[in-house]
Design an enzyme around this catalytic site. Structure first.
Site, PDB file in Angstrom:
ATOM      1  N   THR A 201       3.080 -45.179 -55.895  1.00 58.65           N
ATOM      2  CA  THR A 201       1.919 -46.032 -55.634  1.00 58.65           C
ATOM      3  C   THR A 201       1.998 -47.321 -56.430  1.00 58.65           C
ATOM      4  OG1 THR A 201       0.540 -44.071 -55.376  1.00 58.65           O
ATOM      5  CG2 THR A 201      -0.624 -46.120 -55.855  1.00 58.65           C
ATOM      6  N   ARG A 229      -2.146 -35.120 -45.071  1.00 55.85           N
ATOM      7  CA  ARG A 229      -2.774 -35.259 -46.401  1.00 55.85           C
ATOM      8  C   ARG A 229      -2.958 -36.742 -46.752  1.00 55.85           C
ATOM      9  NH1 ARG A 229      -1.596 -37.940 -51.487  1.00 55.85           N
ATOM     10  NH2 ARG A 229      -2.757 -36.857 -53.082  1.00 55.85           N
ATOM     11  N   VAL A 230      -4.142 -37.070 -47.205  1.00 55.61           N
ATOM     12  CA  VAL A 230      -4.416 -38.440 -47.661  1.00 55.61           C
ATOM     13  C   VAL A 230      -4.986 -38.357 -49.075  1.00 55.61           C
ATOM     14  CG1 VAL A 230      -5.823 -40.501 -47.271  1.00 55.61           C
ATOM     15  CG2 VAL A 230      -4.834 -39.294 -45.316  1.00 55.61           C
ATOM     16  N   ASP A 232      -6.123 -40.718 -52.787  1.00 58.67           N
ATOM     17  CA  ASP A 232      -7.187 -41.650 -53.169  1.00 58.67           C
ATOM     18  C   ASP A 232      -6.920 -43.101 -52.782  1.00 58.67           C
ATOM     19  OD1 ASP A 232      -5.019 -41.442 -55.073  1.00 58.67           O
ATOM     20  OD2 ASP A 232      -6.110 -42.884 -56.298  1.00 58.67           O
ATOM     21  N   THR A 252      -3.959 -44.621 -60.063  1.00 62.41           N
ATOM     22  CA  THR A 252      -2.749 -43.939 -59.623  1.00 62.41           C
ATOM     23  C   THR A 252      -2.745 -42.567 -60.279  1.00 62.41           C
ATOM     24  OG1 THR A 252      -0.329 -44.035 -59.537  1.00 62.41           O
ATOM     25  CG2 THR A 252      -1.373 -45.045 -61.439  1.00 62.41           C
TER      26      THR A 252
HETATM   27  C1  SD4 Z   1      -1.973 -40.201 -54.110  1.00 63.09           C
HETATM   28  N1  SD4 Z   1      -2.612 -41.536 -55.984  1.00 63.09           N
HETATM   29  O1  SD4 Z   1      -1.646 -40.256 -52.926  1.00 63.09           O
HETATM   30  C2  SD4 Z   1      -1.542 -41.310 -55.048  1.00 63.09           C
HETATM   31  C3  SD4 Z   1      -0.256 -40.932 -55.674  1.00 63.09           C
HETATM   32  C4  SD4 Z   1       0.221 -41.771 -56.817  1.00 63.09           C
HETATM   33  O2  SD4 Z   1       2.047 -42.532 -58.044  1.00 63.09           O
HETATM   34  O3  SD4 Z   1      -0.508 -42.459 -57.482  1.00 63.09           O
HETATM   35  N2  SD4 Z   1       1.510 -41.730 -57.117  1.00 63.09           N
HETATM   36  O4  SD4 Z   1      -2.596 -39.244 -54.565  1.00 63.09           O
END
Ligand code: SD4
Length: 344
Positions: A201, A229-230, A232, A252
């Site tokens: 992310t 799946r989604v 945040d 993140t």
């Molecule tokens: C998620 N927050 O899809 C993101 C993943 C993430 O570095 O931050 N990865 O949950």
């Protein structure tokens, strides 16, 4: 393979000297000057460069946060754009959100075969009466807006990681816990040619010369996630929030938990109460620990960065290992090691 911490300690000051005007600093120097751009993880340094070109020439924060994260979306062997790890069915699905100083926002989720989900999110914001498009509908909209449909194929690194994952097909997702990266169900972490470590992310927040705030967040989510799946990142209030009266925040880490506390909105609300961005991020992490308990909290990572209306900025993470990049005129482009709460 270069271990991230080894890399950071041995090479950050040498190999990346042209990029890092001050390679590392403690999470303390955060004097307010405008403009400022802040973004998550090491890749944020390169993304900040693109954002800074716009901000330093008097451009708008919204243009800066879009241009900045587009750099990361294109990086090969990185985990944000189409080169990222796929879901359990072998498909790369991307999520993104964007928000401007007027409270306008747009997001896409589970978007496939489109190179720049952040720009599609911006089009959702600017060209539709909606804020959120998902799946096939989001892809259809992107195509109608002229975004090219990219080939349905994995990057070589993702293909390798997926084949490895298929051998066990274990479903035990863990995001961003540095000291658990080598667990058998996770692929070997990939590196960019310059040796930096990647995460799934990038979140970016900026304040421009006019004092207007905007933010963006783009991700491939969790490697080998359930189809559909989604996390945040595309959820306004969770992965990203901007209130031009107060400040902006992005997140993140483990998306499910960041959603549970409306994380980025919470950080902005803490700033509204008068907290410095660093303290606001810390308090949101504390809320998460309160919700989950220390034992469960130690199984995840969660991190926030924030800027307030004056240009003060900060970040905080639950566990160690989080870095964020900040670019401002009087400090250059710097990678900052975030403070963290739990020794897990
Ligand atoms: C998620 N927050 O899809 C993101 C993943 C993430 O570095 O931050 N990865 O949950």
């Amino acid at each position: 393979m270069i271990h991230r911490r080894t890399f950071l300690s041995k090479t950050a000051l040498v190999g990346l000297a042209p990029i890092f005007q001050h390679a590392f600093s403690k999470n303390t120097s955060n004097k307010a000057t405008l403009p400022v751009v802040l973004s998550t993880w090491d890749a944020g340094v390169r993304a900040n460069e693109a954002a800074w070109k716009i901000l330093s020439s008097g451009g708008h924060a919204l243009d800066a946060v879009e241009a900045g994260v587009k750099v990361t979306e294109l990086e090969q062997n990185c985990c944000v754009g189409l080169g990222a790890n796929p879901d359990r069915e072998g498909k790369v699905t991307l999520d993104a959100s964007i928000m401007d100083h007027l409270g306008n926002c747009g997001a896409v989720a589970a978007l496939e075969r489109i190179q720049h989900p952040i720009s599609v999110a911006r089009r959702v914001m600017e060209k539709t009466p909606h804020t959120f498009l998902v799946g096939q509908g989001a892809q259809q909209f992107a195509i109608s807006e002229g975004f090219p449909l990219m080939p349905d194929q994995l990057s070589p690194a993702a293909q390798k990681a997926y084949q490895e994952w298929l051998k066990k097909s274990e479903y035990k997702p863990i995001i961003n816990i540095e000291n658990q990266q080598q667990t058998p169900y996770l692929p070997a972490p990939s590196h960019l040619p310059d040796g930096t470590w990647n995460h799934d992310t990038i979140g970016m927040i900026a304040i421009d010369q006019n004092g207007n705030l905007s933010g963006s967040c783009t991700t491939s989510g969790m490697g080998f996630k359930m189809r559909g799946r989604v996390g945040d990142s595309p959820v306004i209030g969770a992965g990203l929030y901007v209130d031009n009266q107060v400040g902006a925040a992005t997140a993140t880490g483990q998306g499910e938990d960041i959603i549970r506390i409306c994380g980025s909105f919470l950080v902005v609300e803490f700033m509204r109460q008068g907290l410095h961005p660093t303290e606001a991020c810390k308090k949101a992490i504390e809320r998460l620990i309160q919700l989950k308990g220390k034992e469960q909290a130690c199984k995840i990572q969660a991190c926030f960065i924030a800027i307030d209306k004056k240009g003060n900025y900060g970040g905080y993470s639950l566990q160690k290992g989080f870095t964020f990049a900040v670019y401002q005129a009087n400090g250059g482009n710097r990678l900052v090691k975030s403070s963290h709460i739990l020794p897990c």
